[in-house]
Design a protein around this motif. Structure first.
Motif, PDB file in Angstrom:
ATOM      1  N   LEU A 823      33.203  91.756  45.006  1.00  0.00           N
ATOM      2  CA  LEU A 823      34.364  91.582  44.112  1.00  0.00           C
ATOM      3  C   LEU A 823      33.919  91.240  42.701  1.00  0.00           C
ATOM      4  N   ASP A 824      32.930  90.368  42.581  1.00  0.00           N
ATOM      5  CA  ASP A 824      32.442  89.979  41.256  1.00  0.00           C
ATOM      6  C   ASP A 824      31.870  91.176  40.510  1.00  0.00           C
ATOM      7  N   GLN A 825      31.093  91.995  41.228  1.00  0.00           N
ATOM      8  CA  GLN A 825      30.492  93.164  40.587  1.00  0.00           C
ATOM      9  C   GLN A 825      31.566  94.166  40.178  1.00  0.00           C
ATOM     10  N   ILE A 826      32.532  94.383  41.062  1.00  0.00           N
ATOM     11  CA  ILE A 826      33.625  95.313  40.749  1.00  0.00           C
ATOM     12  C   ILE A 826      34.432  94.785  39.571  1.00  0.00           C
ATOM     13  N   THR A 827      34.614  93.456  39.506  1.00  0.00           N
ATOM     14  CA  THR A 827      35.358  92.860  38.392  1.00  0.00           C
ATOM     15  C   THR A 827      34.672  93.143  37.065  1.00  0.00           C
ATOM     16  N   LEU A 828      33.342  93.012  37.040  1.00  0.00           N
ATOM     17  CA  LEU A 828      32.597  93.306  35.808  1.00  0.00           C
ATOM     18  C   LEU A 828      32.792  94.751  35.380  1.00  0.00           C
ATOM     19  N   ASN A 829      32.704  95.664  36.347  1.00  0.00           N
ATOM     20  CA  ASN A 829      32.876  97.084  36.025  1.00  0.00           C
ATOM     21  C   ASN A 829      34.297  97.381  35.567  1.00  0.00           C
ATOM     22  N   ALA A 830      35.266  96.801  36.288  1.00  0.00           N
ATOM     23  CA  ALA A 830      36.674  97.037  35.941  1.00  0.00           C
ATOM     24  C   ALA A 830      37.009  96.443  34.584  1.00  0.00           C
ATOM     25  N   ALA A 831      36.449  95.257  34.284  1.00  0.00           N
ATOM     26  CA  ALA A 831      36.708  94.620  32.986  1.00  0.00           C
ATOM     27  C   ALA A 831      36.189  95.487  31.848  1.00  0.00           C
ATOM     28  N   SER A 844      37.119  85.388  40.384  1.00  0.00           N
ATOM     29  CA  SER A 844      37.881  84.144  40.253  1.00  0.00           C
ATOM     30  C   SER A 844      38.445  83.964  38.853  1.00  0.00           C
ATOM     31  N   ASP A 845      37.880  84.675  37.862  1.00  0.00           N
ATOM     32  CA  ASP A 845      38.445  84.634  36.509  1.00  0.00           C
ATOM     33  C   ASP A 845      39.756  85.399  36.446  1.00  0.00           C
ATOM     34  N   VAL A 846      39.911  86.342  37.352  1.00  0.00           N
ATOM     35  CA  VAL A 846      41.100  87.201  37.353  1.00  0.00           C
ATOM     36  C   VAL A 846      42.235  86.542  38.127  1.00  0.00           C
ATOM     37  N   ILE A 847      41.893  85.916  39.219  1.00  0.00           N
ATOM     38  CA  ILE A 847      42.932  85.404  40.127  1.00  0.00           C
ATOM     39  C   ILE A 847      42.374  84.187  40.855  1.00  0.00           C
ATOM     40  N   ARG A 848      43.253  83.257  41.193  1.00  0.00           N
ATOM     41  CA  ARG A 848      42.795  82.083  41.947  1.00  0.00           C
ATOM     42  C   ARG A 848      42.367  82.530  43.347  1.00  0.00           C
ATOM     43  N   PHE A 849      41.100  82.363  43.626  1.00  0.00           N
ATOM     44  CA  PHE A 849      40.562  82.938  44.860  1.00  0.00           C
ATOM     45  C   PHE A 849      39.530  82.007  45.459  1.00  0.00           C
ATOM     46  N   GLN A 850      39.707  81.699  46.740  1.00  0.00           N
ATOM     47  CA  GLN A 850      38.747  80.875  47.476  1.00  0.00           C
ATOM     48  C   GLN A 850      38.360  81.647  48.727  1.00  0.00           C
ATOM     49  N   GLU A 851      37.138  82.130  48.750  1.00  0.00           N
ATOM     50  CA  GLU A 851      36.745  83.029  49.841  1.00  0.00           C
ATOM     51  C   GLU A 851      36.851  82.374  51.211  1.00  0.00           C
ATOM     52  N   HIS A 852      36.660  81.050  51.296  1.00  0.00           N
ATOM     53  CA  HIS A 852      36.727  80.402  52.607  1.00  0.00           C
ATOM     54  C   HIS A 852      38.156  80.335  53.148  1.00  0.00           C
ATOM     55  N   LYS A 853      39.155  80.470  52.250  1.00  0.00           N
ATOM     56  CA  LYS A 853      40.560  80.422  52.691  1.00  0.00           C
ATOM     57  C   LYS A 853      41.235  81.784  52.631  1.00  0.00           C
ATOM     58  N   HIS A 854      40.834  82.605  51.663  1.00  0.00           N
ATOM     59  CA  HIS A 854      41.584  83.821  51.371  1.00  0.00           C
ATOM     60  C   HIS A 854      40.937  85.085  51.921  1.00  0.00           C
ATOM     61  N   ILE A 855      39.876  84.942  52.706  1.00  0.00           N
ATOM     62  CA  ILE A 855      39.348  86.074  53.476  1.00  0.00           C
ATOM     63  C   ILE A 855      39.512  85.719  54.945  1.00  0.00           C
ATOM     64  N   MET A 856      40.256  86.553  55.675  1.00  0.00           N
ATOM     65  CA  MET A 856      40.565  86.248  57.073  1.00  0.00           C
ATOM     66  C   MET A 856      40.169  87.432  57.948  1.00  0.00           C
ATOM     67  N   TYR A 857      39.902  87.128  59.214  1.00  0.00           N
ATOM     68  CA  TYR A 857      39.401  88.147  60.136  1.00  0.00           C
ATOM     69  C   TYR A 857      40.374  88.306  61.296  1.00  0.00           C
ATOM     70  N   ILE A 858      40.548  89.566  61.708  1.00  0.00           N
ATOM     71  CA  ILE A 858      41.441  89.880  62.817  1.00  0.00           C
ATOM     72  C   ILE A 858      40.670  90.712  63.825  1.00  0.00           C
ATOM     73  N   SER A 859      40.798  90.342  65.075  1.00  0.00           N
ATOM     74  CA  SER A 859      40.084  91.077  66.123  1.00  0.00           C
ATOM     75  C   SER A 859      40.752  92.423  66.374  1.00  0.00           C
TER      76      SER A 859
END
Length: 1625
Positions: A823-831, A844-859
């Protein structure tokens, strides 16, 4: 009479397993029935009585009474709640139904099985308890079988919730109820769920490998049923599960399940069904799909169900006891032998004697049927797998044998046809459902005759309209055509397309007429719900049947292409190209043939948009959005974006959302958007999470954007401040079938659209494919950056599906870090691509984001391979965690109202149409929030300023009563009191604004700005009040000596007058005229003793002398101006002429392409005129300040004014180059000064009145005469006192009345129904309407050059007009009404003060004590003197006599003042302060658009604030013209900034500058936010350009504009109506 033995027989036959003693009450009931010799009737009555009691107890036990029968709705079941019921929470039977519902909706099959957490010893309940009135002790101890709970739940669900449950149970691979025990309907005993089954679809592969998707309602399959005879010692359902599937999954509930051993109380007689579906692989158990049915209970006692099954079953699997075979079982067994189908008998051991004999007898009797399969399986020495294997062998044998078609294959619909002949109740039997189905059947017949395009022709044109709409905004094909003309051309194209739609709509097919009828207002709501569900069903079936052969052909041709490429080593050949073209054609065909309910709704929407566009809306069409809004509430998706046309029908969507607001109110919605690659499980996830109905198959590709609305439960609503969740689902990104579609950046547009709509965007990622992850993340990051740049701040959550081990924390942590890094690398390119590299370094400069809370896994979704694999319960658990995270987002989010969502959607779509999203986005929600904040601020600030004005008046009244010695101390005390009141108002103002921010959190972003404005305003008012006090103090101190001498002169003259009165009092014969004559003679003598002040200055002579001295070089011009009566010097309001300007060679340079406003003699003259008027206003202000400082006119003051004017005129440059001539400066200076002569004379008169004792005494002559007359004729002192007091009060009232009228007029205009003074925009619009009504271009000239000066003048004119021409109650003008009202209020206060003062005295008093006491009571309401003038008697008098006489005198004074109403005099006193009051907030920000010169709409602002105006104008209004043709431009700013045109002017240093980059010119241009929207200008200015084209061209000295034809057709009436509606005037 029946005997006891008869009764016992009935009981035994009906309930063989009952071991309890049968209560006497039951015997008595049965005795009564048997008296009619109706044995079977007695049996049925007993069965229904007992079962009905059990049934109602079960319903009551589950706490479902309020939902029985069929009252539990889909909306109630799907309400979003935070309270998830787990199996550990099942300590209350009332939770059981909701536990089942929650789990089934989330596709967790484990929710069907449960066990209540209570003391097991309390399970079971006695039969006798059913007849007891009070059953509390028993009910609380009931333990229910899960199957009973499921039956009870189905009986309480309405038809639409049943349909949802059936779909979910089918997806969970659970058996579905086909026949329910229908206790309460006599004579029917069973209910068949036909409607609930109607949406079921199944997919499988045949043995040939072909995919097959079918509606189970109509697709016939062989039926295999399972029944039991008696009570065998093996589980029928468990073995049947093994027969159907190799998965360890309990399709049918059985004794081995949790709660499976509990007694079934109301599920006896339940018939369930399930399907075997092959995978097309060699290991398939059966070669084709088979329907399996399972009858609950002893089939020997369920004769109706058994008869039904014997008719439909190709094979019956009968489970029986080997040693407890009874006679009644033999009867049923014989019927099974007699049926056409085959029989497989499964015994729980070696057949006993009775069973052997029965089988032997039946085989002999029915062995004549050839190929009929009859088999007995002994299960005693086999396990369940072996038994199921034997049964499978038998079924395969039957399937492959000659007896395969002994019984016709049947569909669910065919089951229902048979059920009706058997008098079963079918759930489709309600009148609304029957009528809806009849209509849909007719539609289905029409659909068979003609395809989709015949029935829905408008949509083909919609695609063209979508393309034209994009062209209207993007102007790709404009070429050299003038932008507004090209826009009009595109709009004409759209109108032509709408006309085509109208022609097609006039010849609507019968099918669409049937559908459209459901949108009429008188169509029953429930019937409409059934109808639309049926339409969804038949369109799904149509899509399946139509698309299946094309899909097969597509697969075949694709395989052919692969073989060709392989044969030619991947080189293209003519044959491969031919195959590719064929595949493209098939893809297009698949898209065109796809049909669903959304296509019909889309057509309805196009009918509405067409009629709206052509002003043809009628009472029927206007109801269309209302129906769709109700459909949205009923759970149907609303199509926001037409996927085929890539177009948002914005008029239609806004109408639907407006209707939704009207139905539910402007509720708050939390918007959840979902993005993901195609086939990544987005829709399935949403359907699982919320029980929604997003399409996940139906044999077609989902395209577009859809929304569904879900209610939130009360507790969560209170917690999150959200009433609904709106879920927005999108077509899959990177869809291969759309790869060739000609839609530029379709995926990016889609992502931007849904991201902007959502409060939270859910990014759905499937699998471990890094390239796919890169794709979706890249699209999403671009969208988030765009949102951040336009101040939209959504949250996001990444959902990673199909993860094998969601519990592996170490692996997941590493994966989260990998995604964050990506995401960080894509953000640099997109910016870099979005030109904001410095702003965004990480995601995280673009949007409030916490990877430990906002990335979830589904079986994984499935436990194995479909179509027989059940869903994974772990999938549901993961979905539940995601749902909890979404609820957490809801708590921390400011939800949008429906109205906000409507504006956001419109803004987003318009910005997307303009391509440059960030530049084009217009945040209407923010604009509305900002406007609402400004309106609120203005409302409270007006109250503050109005009160402050009153405090200033009160301060002046109180302080004017003080002497020079008192003013320092007492005056400060009075000032302190007024400031304290003002501080209290400030606190109130502060609290109101704080409350507003607490309520309207969207406005909080401007809180600091508003507080700064508020503090500045309060400081300014506080300073004004203090300055007012300083000014008053100066006056009082400065006049103290003069006032002393005035009092001395007053007493001296009073003494002389009283002496003269003594002489005349004794002479009663003297007439009034003689008395007056004598007084006048004596007055002249008395006044002559007072020395006059210095001589009166002749102001005109003084100004002449100053002028001649200053302009000695231009004596001739000065003399000419003075001598000629026709010169401007003596013409009112004329200060400047064209000959005063030095044009030089400026105008010969011409004006290049839009290079600023055109410079002509007329424009320069108007500029000069505005400037001189401004100078005159400044001179007036100086004179006013001089007056306030108690100064008199002097030659030095005249010289000061002269020098000011001369300096300003010398420094002035029009358009930066054109100056005033020297002689022009002489003329203008003289004209302005000579116009000031009346004001300077007033200054001199006022000074003499306030500072010259002789002038003052002259002004008091009338009062002294009245006193003198009283002294000559009256003896009673109270009469004289009353006369003096009434005159003093009358004088004070006359003095204060204008101030009170001023506040009255302000209050009236603040709340005026005309709303012109509501805000700046309303005032501006009203002024433009009034100017247009004058029908002459001359009145526009001042406005075009100086709109704010024109608005300022208009405020004063409007106040005057409103006061004189508007009518209040009793037919009086507004001013007279306010005058009378304020006069009445003042007299009421005076009377109250008199009454309160008199109450202080018992009987008698003296005026010396009465008057000070009165002053205390009257306070600051009246400006009365501390001493009564011309009255020095102090004798006692009766208080009541004074009061009576005084009130009488005051009534006469009131009438006199009322009769003396002088509107012009009042207006002269109040218009200027009223005008200043409203100018504070109505003129607002003084800046103008740098192109069209439209005023900024902001109420407050400075030069570099963000400026905006709702409506820009054609630039020709401001004088812009084209470089080569010299024609006035008709381009509107909002169009210009989206075109490829350029402009140049002095701001660009005469260099060409692209309009699209206008904000890069300088800070001022950057401050202007001009939204690029083609052709969006008010009708007013288009009408103005068309009406005054010739006059404008002459005014700017250029060629007339090429006016579009559409502009020429605009009428004044339509313009006026548009202005009134737009600004709510």
């Amino acid at each position: 009479m029946a005997s006891d033995s008869d009764c016992e027989s009935v009981y035994t036959d009906t309930f063989e397993n009952l071991e309890d003693v049968i209560p006497e009450e039951i015997k008595n009931i049965t005795q009564l029935v048997l008296q009619c010799r109706d044995f079977k009737g007695a049996q049925r009555t007993l069965h229904q009585y007992i079962q009905g009691g059990v049934y109602h107890d079960v319903i009551e036990h589950l706490k479902l009474q309020e939902y029985y029968p069929k009252k539990l709705t889909r909306e109630k079941a799907l309400v979003v709640t935070e309270n998830t019921i787990s199996s550990d929470d099942l300590n209350d039977p009332g939770k059981i139904p909701w536990y089942i519902l929650q789990n089934l909706i989330m596709c967790n099959y484990e929710g069907r099985c449960f066990k209540l957490n209570q003391n097991p010893s309390l399970s079971g309940f006695e039969f006798s308890s059913l007849l007891q009135v009070t059953t509390n002790n028993t009910v609380d101890t009931i333990e229910l079988s899960p199957l009973d709970a499921l039956v009870a739940l189905f009986l309480c669900c309405d038809d639409f919730l049943r349909q949802l449950l059936v779909e979910k149970m089918s997806m969970c691979q659970l058996a579905i109820p086909l026949l329910l025990p229908y206790i309460d309907t006599i004579p029917h005993t069973n209910e068949m769920l036909l409607w609930a089954m109607s949406t079921l679809r199944k997919q499988w592969k045949t043995c040939s490998g072909l995919s097959c998707e079918r509606s189970m309602l109509f697709y016939p399959l062989p039926t295999v049923c399972a029944i039991r005879l008696g009570r065998p010692r093996l589980s029928k359902s468990k073995i049947l599960n093994c027969v159907i599937s190799d998965f360890k999954h309990d399709i049918f509930f059985h004794s081995g399940c949790k709660g499976g051993t509990l007694e079934k109380k109301i599920s006896v007689g339940l018939l369930e069904m399930a399907w075997y579906l092959p995978t097309g692989k060699h290991q398939d158990t059966f070669p084709d799909a088979i329907t399996f049915m399972n009858l609950r209970g002893n089939a020997s006692h369920l004769k109706e169900q058994s008869a039904f099954l014997s008719d439909i079953s190709l094979a019956t699997i009968a489970f029986t006891s080997s040693d407890e075979f009874k006679e009644e079982d033999t009867v049923l067994l014989e019927s099974l032998y007699k049926q056409n189908g085959h029989l497989i008998l499964v015994a729980d051991g070696p057949p006993g004697q009775y069973l052997k004999e029965s089988i032997s007898l039946l085989e002999k009797k029915y062995s004549t049927v050839k190929d009929k399969h009859l088999r007995l399986i002994d299960s005693s020495k086999q396990n369940k797998l072996q038994v199921s294997g034997e049964i499978r062998k038998s079924l395969i044998c039957i399937y492959k044998g000659n007896g395969r078609y002994f019984v016709t294959d049947r569909s669910i619909q065919m089951y229902a046809d048979l059920a009706k002949t058997m008098r079963f109740h079918v759930d489709e039997s309600t009148l609304n459902c029957i009528q809806a189905k009849e209509n849909v059947d007719m539609m289905s017949e029409c659909l068979k005759l003609h395809g989709k395009e015949k029935h829905l022709p408008l949509h083909v044109i919609t695609i063209e309209i979508g393309q034209e709409t994009k062209e209207r905004y993007r102007l790709k094909k404009k070429g050299t055509m003038e932008t507004e003309k090209y826009v009009e051309k595109v709009e004409l194209n759209i109108t032509e397309l709408r006309s085509k739609q109208k022609c097609l709509g006039n010849h609507t097919s019968d099918m669409f007429k049937l559908f459209r009828r459901s949108y009429t207002p008188n169509y029953p709501a429930l019937k409409r719900k059934y109808f639309h569900s049926f339409v969804k069903m038949i369109t799904d079936i149509y899509s399946i049947e139509t698309l299946q052969p094309i899909l097969q052909e597509y697969i075949q041709k694709f395989n052919d292409l692969c073989e060709i490429l392989q044969k030619n080593q991947n080189r293209e050949t003519p044959e491969s190209e031919k195959r590719r073209k064929e595949l493209d054609d098939l893809e297009s065909k698949l898209s065109n043939l796809s049909l669903g309910l959304e296509h019909f709704n889309r057509e309805i929407g196009q009918v509405y948009e067409m009629e709206w566009h052509m002003n043809l809306l009628n009472d029927t069409t206007i109801q269309f959005p209302v129906v769709v809004a109700n459909m949205l509430l009923d759970g149907h998706p609303l199509e926001l974006m037409d996927g085929d046309a890539s177009h948002v029908p914005i008029t239609w969507i806004k109408a639907v959302l407006t209707s939704l607001t009207n139905i539910i109110g402007d509720k708050r919605m939390f918007v959840l958007s979902v993005l993901g690659i195609q086939s990544s499980g987005k829709s399935t996830m949403l359907n699982t999470m919320f029980g929604l109905q997003f399409a996940v198959s139906a044999g077609r590709c989902t395209k577009g954007v859809f929304a569904q609305l879900i209610p939130v439960d009360d507790a969560l609503k209170e917690d999150t401040k959200c009433d609904y969740i709106l879920v927005v689902d999108t077509e899959g990104l990177r869809a291969p079938e759309l790869a060739t579609t000609e839609h530029n950046n379709r995926d990016n547009e889609l992502a931007t659209f849904v991201t902007g709509l959502g409060d939270v965007t859910m990014l759905n990622i499937m699998g471990e494919n890094a390239a796919e992850m890169q794709d979706i993340l890249q699209i999403a990051v671009h969208a988030f950056i765009k949102m951040e740049n336009v101040n939209i701040k959504p949250s996001c959550i990444f959902v990673h599906q199909n993860v094998t081990d969601v519990a592996a924390s170490d692996k997941n942590t590493a994966h989260k870090r990998k995604i964050k890094s990506m995401l960080d690398q894509i953000t640099l390119n997109a910016a870099t691509e979005e030109s904001c590299t410095g702003k965004y370094k990480t995601f995280s400069d673009v949007i409030r984001f916490q990877e430990h809370k906002h990335i979830m896994y589904i079986s994984s979704l499935w436990q194995g391979d479909p179509p027989m694999a059940p869903p994974n319960p772990g999938y549901s658990q993961c979905i539940l965690q995601v749902k909890k995270q979404i609820i957490e987002f809801m708590r921390n989010c400011q939800a949008k109202t429906v109205e906000d969502f409507k504006y956001r959607l419109s803004d987003l779509w318009k910005a997307i149409l303009c391509e440059n999203f960030v530049f084009s986005f217009k945040n209407t929600i923010e604009i509305r929030a900002f406007n609402a904040l400004e309106t609120e601020y203005v409302r409270h600030s007006r109250t503050l300023r109005r009160n402050a004005m009153t405090y200033g008046d009160e301060l002046q009244i109180e302080c004017n009563k003080l002497t020079a010695n008192e003013i320092h101390q007492v005056g400060k005390s009075i000032l302190g009191k007024q400031i304290a009141k003002f501080e209290k108002d400030i606190n109130s103002f502060h609290n109101n604004i704080e409350d507003y921010f607490a309520r309207e959190t969207k406005a909080c972003q401007w809180k600091a700005r508003t507080e700064l404005k508020r503090d500045d305003l309060c400081a300014d008012i506080r300073r004004e009040i203090n300055d007012e006090f300083v000014s008053i103090r100066k006056k009082i101190v400065g006049k103290s000596e003069i006032n002393s001498s005035m009092i001395r002169y007053e007493k001296d003259i009073l003494k002389k007058a009283k002496g003269l009165a003594e002489i005349f009092r004794e002479n009663e014969s003297i007439s009034g005229s003689d008395l007056k004559k004598t007084f006048d003679e004596e007055w002249g003598k008395w006044i002559s003793d007072i020395a006059p002040s210095s001589g009166y200055i002749q102001i005109q002579s003084s100004l002449e002398e100053i002028t001649r001295k200053s302009y000695s070089r231009y004596q001739e011009e000065v003399n000419r101006m003075l001598s000629s009566k026709s010169s401007r010097l003596y013409q009112s309001g004329v200060f400047v002429g064209e000959d005063d300007l030095d044009f030089g060679s400026v105008l010969s340079k011409g004006v290049r392409l839009l290079s600023g406003r055109a410079v002509s003699k007329s424009t320069c003259f108007d500029e000069a005129k505005s400037f001189t008027e401004t100078l005159r206003s400044e001179v007036l202000r100086k004179i006013s300040n001089y007056s306030n400082e108690c100064k008199n006119y002097s030659a030095s003051f005249g010289s000061e004014l002269f020098d000011f004017l001369a300096t300003q005129l010398s420094d002035m440059k029009i358009e930066g180059e054109i100056k005033f001539k020297e002689k022009g400066i002489v003329r203008i200076t003289m004209c302005i000064l000579w116009s000031m002569i009346p004001k300077l004379n007033e200054l001199q008169i006022q000074y003499r009145h306030e500072n010259d004792p002789r002038s003052y005494m002259e002004s008091q002559k009338e009062r002294l005469w009245q006193m003198f007359r009283d002294e000559c004729t009256v003896v009673e002192i109270y009469v004289k006192a009353a006369s003096v007091v009434s005159r003093e009060l009358e004088s004070a009232i006359r003095y204060c009345l204008p101030n009170h009228c001023k506040t009255g007029v302000i209050d009236y205009l603040r709340t005026s129904p005309s709303r012109a003074f509501t805000n700046k925009m309303s005032l501006h619009a009203q002024m433009l309407i009034d100017i247009a009504r004058k029908h002459h271009f001359t009145f526009y000239r001042e406005y075009l050059r100086k709109p704010y000066r024109c608005m300022s003048t208009y405020i004063g004119e409007y106040i005057t007009k409103s006061c004189l021409l508007n009518v209040m109650n009793e037919g009086n003008s507004v001013l007279q009404g306010i005058y009378n009202q304020q006069l009445g209020c003042l007299f009421v206060k005076v009377v109250e003060a008199i009454t309160d003062t008199c109450q202080h005295y018992d009987r008698k008093c003296k005026i010396s004590s009465w008057w000070p006491k009165f002053l205390e009571h009257i306070g600051h309401d009246l400006a009365v003197k501390t001493e009564l003038g011309f009255f020095n008697e102090d004798g006692s008098f009766e208080v009541d006599d004074l009061k009576e006489k005084l009130l009488s005198e005051l009534n006469r004074s009131k009438d006199k003042i009322m009769d003396a109403f002088n509107p012009q005099g009042i207006l002269n006193a109040i218009v200027e302060p009223c005008q200043q009051f409203f100018e504070e907030d109505l003129l607002g920000c003084p800046e103008l658009c740098p192109f069209c010169k439209a005023p900024c709409d902001l109420q407050v602002g400075d030069k570099y604030d963000d400026h905006r105006t709702e409506y820009h104008r054609p630039s020709g209004v401001a004088g812009y013209k084209w470089h080569r043709s010299r024609k006035l431009s008709i381009d509107i700013c909002t169009t210009s900034v989206m075109s490829d045109n350029s402009f140049k002017n002095k701001d660009t240093k005469q260099k060409w500058h692209p309009h699209k980059k206008y904000q890069t010119v300088d800070k001022y241009y950057k401050a202007w936010k001009i939204q690029p929207v083609a052709g969006e200008s008010q009708l007013y200015w288009k009408w103005f350009m068309a009406t005054y084209n010739e006059e404008l061209a002459k005014y700017y000295e250029c060629e007339q504009a090429d006016i579009p034809d559409g502009w020429k057709k605009i009428t004044w009436d339509s313009v006026k109506e548009d202005m009134i509606n737009t600004y709510n005037l």
